[in-house]
Motif scaffolding. Structure first.
Motif, PDB file in Angstrom:
ATOM      1  N   HIS A 158       0.859  -1.213  -0.058  1.00 20.11           N
ATOM      2  CA  HIS A 158      -0.033   0.056   0.041  1.00 20.11           C
ATOM      3  C   HIS A 158       0.947   1.297   0.094  1.00 20.11           C
ATOM      4  CE1 HIS A 158      -2.767  -2.871   2.222  1.00 20.11           C
ATOM      5  NE2 HIS A 158      -3.284  -2.711   1.014  1.00 20.11           N
ATOM      6  N   ALA A 159       1.848   1.255   0.625  1.00 22.51           N
ATOM      7  CA  ALA A 159       3.017   2.294   0.816  1.00 22.51           C
ATOM      8  C   ALA A 159       3.622   2.663  -0.552  1.00 22.51           C
ATOM      9  CB  ALA A 159       3.708   2.146   1.845  1.00 22.51           C
ATOM     10  N   LEU A 160       4.005   1.548  -1.017  1.00 23.82           N
ATOM     11  CA  LEU A 160       4.769   1.521  -2.555  1.00 23.82           C
ATOM     12  C   LEU A 160       3.513   2.352  -3.315  1.00 23.82           C
ATOM     13  CD1 LEU A 160       7.030  -1.291  -2.335  1.00 23.82           C
ATOM     14  CD2 LEU A 160       7.728   0.738  -2.394  1.00 23.82           C
ATOM     15  N   GLY A 161       2.525   1.834  -3.485  1.00 24.50           N
ATOM     16  CA  GLY A 161       1.287   2.021  -4.299  1.00 24.50           C
ATOM     17  C   GLY A 161       0.975   3.557  -4.127  1.00 24.50           C
ATOM     18  N   CYS A 162       1.152   4.091  -2.740  1.00 27.93           N
ATOM     19  CA  CYS A 162       1.080   5.571  -2.680  1.00 27.93           C
ATOM     20  C   CYS A 162       2.133   6.382  -3.149  1.00 27.93           C
ATOM     21  CB  CYS A 162       0.955   5.811  -1.092  1.00 27.93           C
ATOM     22  SG  CYS A 162      -0.684   5.264  -0.365  1.00 27.93           S
ATOM     23  N   CYS A 163       3.263   5.755  -3.233  1.00 28.52           N
ATOM     24  CA  CYS A 163       4.508   6.552  -3.706  1.00 28.52           C
ATOM     25  C   CYS A 163       4.458   6.769  -5.184  1.00 28.52           C
ATOM     26  CB  CYS A 163       5.705   6.009  -3.289  1.00 28.52           C
ATOM     27  SG  CYS A 163       6.189   5.802  -1.526  1.00 28.52           S
ATOM     28  N   VAL A 164       3.921   5.650  -5.843  1.00 28.64           N
ATOM     29  CA  VAL A 164       3.789   5.655  -7.249  1.00 28.64           C
ATOM     30  C   VAL A 164       2.531   6.629  -7.595  1.00 28.64           C
ATOM     31  CG1 VAL A 164       3.052   4.187  -9.240  1.00 28.64           C
ATOM     32  CG2 VAL A 164       4.653   3.072  -7.759  1.00 28.64           C
ATOM     33  N   PHE A 165       1.445   6.487  -7.023  1.00 26.25           N
ATOM     34  CA  PHE A 165       0.511   7.585  -7.234  1.00 26.25           C
ATOM     35  C   PHE A 165       0.846   9.038  -7.241  1.00 26.25           C
ATOM     36  CE2 PHE A 165      -2.570  10.324  -4.901  1.00 26.25           C
ATOM     37  CZ  PHE A 165      -3.663  10.475  -5.880  1.00 26.25           C
ATOM     38  N   THR A 166       1.721   9.263  -6.258  1.00 26.44           N
ATOM     39  CA  THR A 166       2.191  10.748  -6.120  1.00 26.44           C
ATOM     40  C   THR A 166       2.871  11.042  -7.488  1.00 26.44           C
ATOM     41  OG1 THR A 166       4.296  10.049  -4.975  1.00 26.44           O
ATOM     42  CG2 THR A 166       2.515  10.396  -3.692  1.00 26.44           C
ATOM     43  N   TRP A 167       3.708  10.179  -8.037  1.00 27.37           N
ATOM     44  CA  TRP A 167       4.515  10.467  -9.149  1.00 27.37           C
ATOM     45  C   TRP A 167       3.547  10.534 -10.305  1.00 27.37           C
ATOM     46  CZ3 TRP A 167       9.483  12.240  -9.684  1.00 27.37           C
ATOM     47  CH2 TRP A 167      10.155  12.058  -8.431  1.00 27.37           C
ATOM     48  N   ILE A 168       2.651   9.482 -10.407  1.00 31.22           N
ATOM     49  CA  ILE A 168       1.770   9.639 -11.674  1.00 31.22           C
ATOM     50  C   ILE A 168       0.886  10.965 -11.656  1.00 31.22           C
ATOM     51  CG2 ILE A 168      -0.284   8.407 -12.568  1.00 31.22           C
ATOM     52  CD1 ILE A 168       0.507   5.707 -11.509  1.00 31.22           C
ATOM     53  N   ILE A 169       0.124  11.241 -10.398  1.00 35.74           N
ATOM     54  CA  ILE A 169      -0.393  12.427 -10.413  1.00 35.74           C
ATOM     55  C   ILE A 169       0.233  13.883 -10.597  1.00 35.74           C
ATOM     56  CG2 ILE A 169      -0.552  13.150  -7.855  1.00 35.74           C
ATOM     57  CD1 ILE A 169      -3.558  13.131  -8.133  1.00 35.74           C
ATOM     58  N   ALA A 170       1.464  13.674 -10.030  1.00 33.15           N
ATOM     59  CA  ALA A 170       2.431  14.901 -10.217  1.00 33.15           C
ATOM     60  C   ALA A 170       2.902  15.002 -11.974  1.00 33.15           C
ATOM     61  CB  ALA A 170       3.625  14.762  -9.409  1.00 33.15           C
ATOM     62  N   LEU A 171       2.813  13.750 -12.389  1.00 32.31           N
ATOM     63  CA  LEU A 171       3.375  13.989 -13.931  1.00 32.31           C
ATOM     64  C   LEU A 171       2.041  14.542 -14.796  1.00 32.31           C
ATOM     65  CD1 LEU A 171       5.432  13.276 -16.011  1.00 32.31           C
ATOM     66  CD2 LEU A 171       4.367  10.940 -16.343  1.00 32.31           C
ATOM     67  N   GLU A 207      -5.624  30.259 -18.156  1.00 32.78           N
ATOM     68  CA  GLU A 207      -6.406  30.596 -17.101  1.00 32.78           C
ATOM     69  C   GLU A 207      -6.932  29.272 -16.798  1.00 32.78           C
ATOM     70  OE1 GLU A 207      -6.401  32.327 -19.798  1.00 32.78           O
ATOM     71  OE2 GLU A 207      -6.442  34.638 -19.215  1.00 32.78           O
ATOM     72  N   SER A 208      -7.155  28.573 -17.576  1.00 32.02           N
ATOM     73  CA  SER A 208      -7.689  27.190 -17.183  1.00 32.02           C
ATOM     74  C   SER A 208      -6.908  26.316 -16.427  1.00 32.02           C
ATOM     75  CB  SER A 208      -8.489  26.323 -18.294  1.00 32.02           C
ATOM     76  OG  SER A 208      -7.404  26.078 -19.374  1.00 32.02           O
ATOM     77  N   TYR A 209      -5.572  26.358 -16.860  1.00 26.12           N
ATOM     78  CA  TYR A 209      -4.499  25.455 -16.423  1.00 26.12           C
ATOM     79  C   TYR A 209      -4.176  26.022 -15.008  1.00 26.12           C
ATOM     80  CZ  TYR A 209      -0.101  23.336 -15.581  1.00 26.12           C
ATOM     81  OH  TYR A 209       0.915  22.478 -14.872  1.00 26.12           O
ATOM     82  N   VAL A 210      -4.291  27.323 -14.946  1.00 21.01           N
ATOM     83  CA  VAL A 210      -4.021  27.960 -13.353  1.00 21.01           C
ATOM     84  C   VAL A 210      -5.219  27.517 -12.601  1.00 21.01           C
ATOM     85  CG1 VAL A 210      -4.135  29.854 -12.029  1.00 21.01           C
ATOM     86  CG2 VAL A 210      -2.671  29.878 -14.177  1.00 21.01           C
ATOM     87  N   MET A 211      -6.315  27.367 -12.835  1.00 18.09           N
ATOM     88  CA  MET A 211      -7.494  26.733 -12.063  1.00 18.09           C
ATOM     89  C   MET A 211      -7.545  25.442 -11.977  1.00 18.09           C
ATOM     90  SD  MET A 211      -8.897  29.693 -11.206  1.00 18.09           S
ATOM     91  CE  MET A 211     -10.280  28.720 -10.321  1.00 18.09           C
ATOM     92  N   PHE A 212      -6.903  24.715 -12.949  1.00 25.46           N
ATOM     93  CA  PHE A 212      -6.627  23.146 -12.796  1.00 25.46           C
ATOM     94  C   PHE A 212      -5.822  22.981 -11.694  1.00 25.46           C
ATOM     95  CE2 PHE A 212      -3.608  19.688 -13.823  1.00 25.46           C
ATOM     96  CZ  PHE A 212      -4.437  18.840 -13.553  1.00 25.46           C
ATOM     97  N   LEU A 213      -4.770  23.717 -11.606  1.00 22.18           N
ATOM     98  CA  LEU A 213      -3.724  23.452 -10.587  1.00 22.18           C
ATOM     99  C   LEU A 213      -4.058  23.886  -9.082  1.00 22.18           C
ATOM    100  CD1 LEU A 213      -0.250  24.582 -12.135  1.00 22.18           C
ATOM    101  CD2 LEU A 213      -0.989  22.425 -11.793  1.00 22.18           C
ATOM    102  N   PHE A 214      -5.052  24.922  -9.214  1.00 17.47           N
ATOM    103  CA  PHE A 214      -5.447  25.618  -7.711  1.00 17.47           C
ATOM    104  C   PHE A 214      -6.519  24.165  -7.343  1.00 17.47           C
ATOM    105  CE2 PHE A 214      -8.615  27.614  -5.285  1.00 17.47           C
ATOM    106  CZ  PHE A 214      -7.882  28.333  -4.384  1.00 17.47           C
ATOM    107  N   CYS A 215      -7.116  23.786  -8.118  1.00 18.58           N
ATOM    108  CA  CYS A 215      -8.156  23.003  -7.494  1.00 18.58           C
ATOM    109  C   CYS A 215      -7.654  21.722  -7.391  1.00 18.58           C
ATOM    110  CB  CYS A 215      -9.522  22.985  -8.463  1.00 18.58           C
ATOM    111  SG  CYS A 215     -10.275  24.366  -8.738  1.00 18.58           S
ATOM    112  N   PHE A 216      -7.004  21.190  -8.188  1.00 24.18           N
ATOM    113  CA  PHE A 216      -6.468  19.681  -8.148  1.00 24.18           C
ATOM    114  C   PHE A 216      -5.279  19.516  -7.389  1.00 24.18           C
ATOM    115  CE2 PHE A 216      -4.375  16.034 -10.309  1.00 24.18           C
ATOM    116  CZ  PHE A 216      -5.451  14.948 -10.161  1.00 24.18           C
ATOM    117  N   CYS A 217      -4.304  20.551  -7.427  1.00 22.70           N
ATOM    118  CA  CYS A 217      -2.934  20.333  -6.861  1.00 22.70           C
ATOM    119  C   CYS A 217      -2.737  21.249  -5.664  1.00 22.70           C
ATOM    120  CB  CYS A 217      -1.935  20.650  -7.697  1.00 22.70           C
ATOM    121  SG  CYS A 217      -2.075  19.391  -9.220  1.00 22.70           S
TER     122      CYS A 217
END
Length: 352
Positions: A158-171, A207-217
């Motif tokens: 589960h911990a390794l899966g969480c680490c992979v998740f952070t890199w996928i979502i960051a990419l 503008e849409s990318y900024v709002m995407f980052l603000f909401c999602f990240c």
């Protein structure tokens, strides 16, 4: 010159032009020092600060990884995400801080537009991994200590899966500017690169990318952190009330409260300036602004490579003990584990 108006040139950059200047032909941030934006002392002070972040951040995060490799007791699944955080911090300090140390010293982005895109992408990638790692740490502690899923055991997979998740979502968050949704260009005093918060060119849909980052990240990780740590505090206070006679339980409750406050404040110090500035730019197009203030968000985000490990790793007694031992400063093998692990034991006797 403090204030500027934005003049956009094709593809690679925008130029903050002083309000009393019309000649933009020789102001490229890739070609000449940006002395029209601030004094040399500001540039050199930023260069020195970035050198500090580079050296200290690189040292702390390399030491964290080295300790994990050397000491087997640190290779628990609960520490995997801390090592993941160290890798992301290392990416920010080695790429972002080292590059900006040189560019602030030269007073312009001496490496050219291609390196600007690479630096902007890698720093954003590392920053997003770091940001989501903080959210995952909070989620992990909520699962382990508060036990919302009953007897569910958080395992290494589960911990390794969480680490992979952070890199996928960051990419997923950092790659779009490479493919036309926003873009990576010089920002602030033009000596570091990041997503284009500034221009209104519809070609890039900034503008849409900024709002995407603000909401999602920003909003989603912040909500996760606040919720999980709020539940952790509630669990600890209930355990403390149930064991009012126990000095160790009362001490643990105070330590956790302090830990939670420090972690939430650290998150906000790192990311609130960036999020706030980006939203202000989006909602105040065409207004003049102080370029030094535009540089502050980038500086705070890169500084996280130092204060994140201080908060999340050096406050962990296991890591701190092993680091002291590796550096020849003592450190006992039988030293008690971190606050979060102590809290786990206390919460077992608290309300479910």
């Amino acid at each position: 010159m403090k204030h500027s108006r934005v003049t956009e040139l094709p593809e690679n950059f925008w130029i903050p032009v002083p309000l009393d200047t019309n000649n933009i032909t020789s102001l490229s941030p890739f070609l000449v020092p940006q002395d029209h934006l601030s004094t040399s002392s500001i540039f050199y002070a930023m260069s020195i600060y970035m050198f500090f972040i580079f050296t200290v951040g690189t040292f702390i995060n390399v030491l964290t990884i080295a300790c994990t490799l050397q000491y087997k007791k640190l290779r628990s699944h609960l520490n995997y995400i801390l090592v993941n955080l160290a890798f992301s911090n290392l990416l920010v300090s080695c790429v972002g801080s080292s590059t900006t140390c040189c560019t602030f010293g030269a007073r312009y982005f001496i490496f050219g537009p291609l390196v600007c895109k690479i630096e902007g992408f890698l720093v954003t990638l590392g920053g997003m991994v770091s940001l989501w790692s903080l959210a995952v740490i909070a989620f992990e502690r909520w699962l382990v200590i508060c036990k919302p899923l009953g007897n569910f055991i958080f395992k290494a997979d589960h911990a390794l899966g969480c680490c992979v998740f952070t890199w996928i979502i960051a990419l997923a968050a950092s790659a779009p500017p490479l493919f036309g949704w926003s873009r990576y260009i010089p920002e602030g005093l033009q000596c570091s690169c990041g997503p284009d918060w500034y221009t209104t060119n519809n070609k890039y849909n900034n503008e849409s990318y900024v709002m995407f980052l603000f909401c999602f990240c920003f909003a989603v990780p912040l909500a996760t952190i606040v919720f999980c740590y709020a539940q952790l505090l509630i669990t600890m206070k209930m355990a403390a009330r149930a064991q009012a006679e126990s000095a160790s339980t009362q001490k643990a409750e105070k330590e956790v409260t302090r830990m939670v406050v420090v972690m939430v404040v650290g998150f906000l110090v790192c990311w609130l300036p960036y999020a706030s500035f980006a939203l202000w730019i989006v909602n105040n197009r065409g207004q003049s602004f102080d370029l030094r203030f535009a540089t502050i968000p980038s500086v705070f985000s890169k500084s996280s490579a130092v204060y994140n490990p201080v908060i999340y790793i050096l406050l962990n007694k296991q890591f701190r003990s092993c680091m002291k031992k590796m550096l020849g400063m003592g450190g006992a093998d039988d030293e008690e584990s971190s606050t979060s692990q102590s809290v786990t034991e206390v919460s077992k006797v608290g309300p479910a």
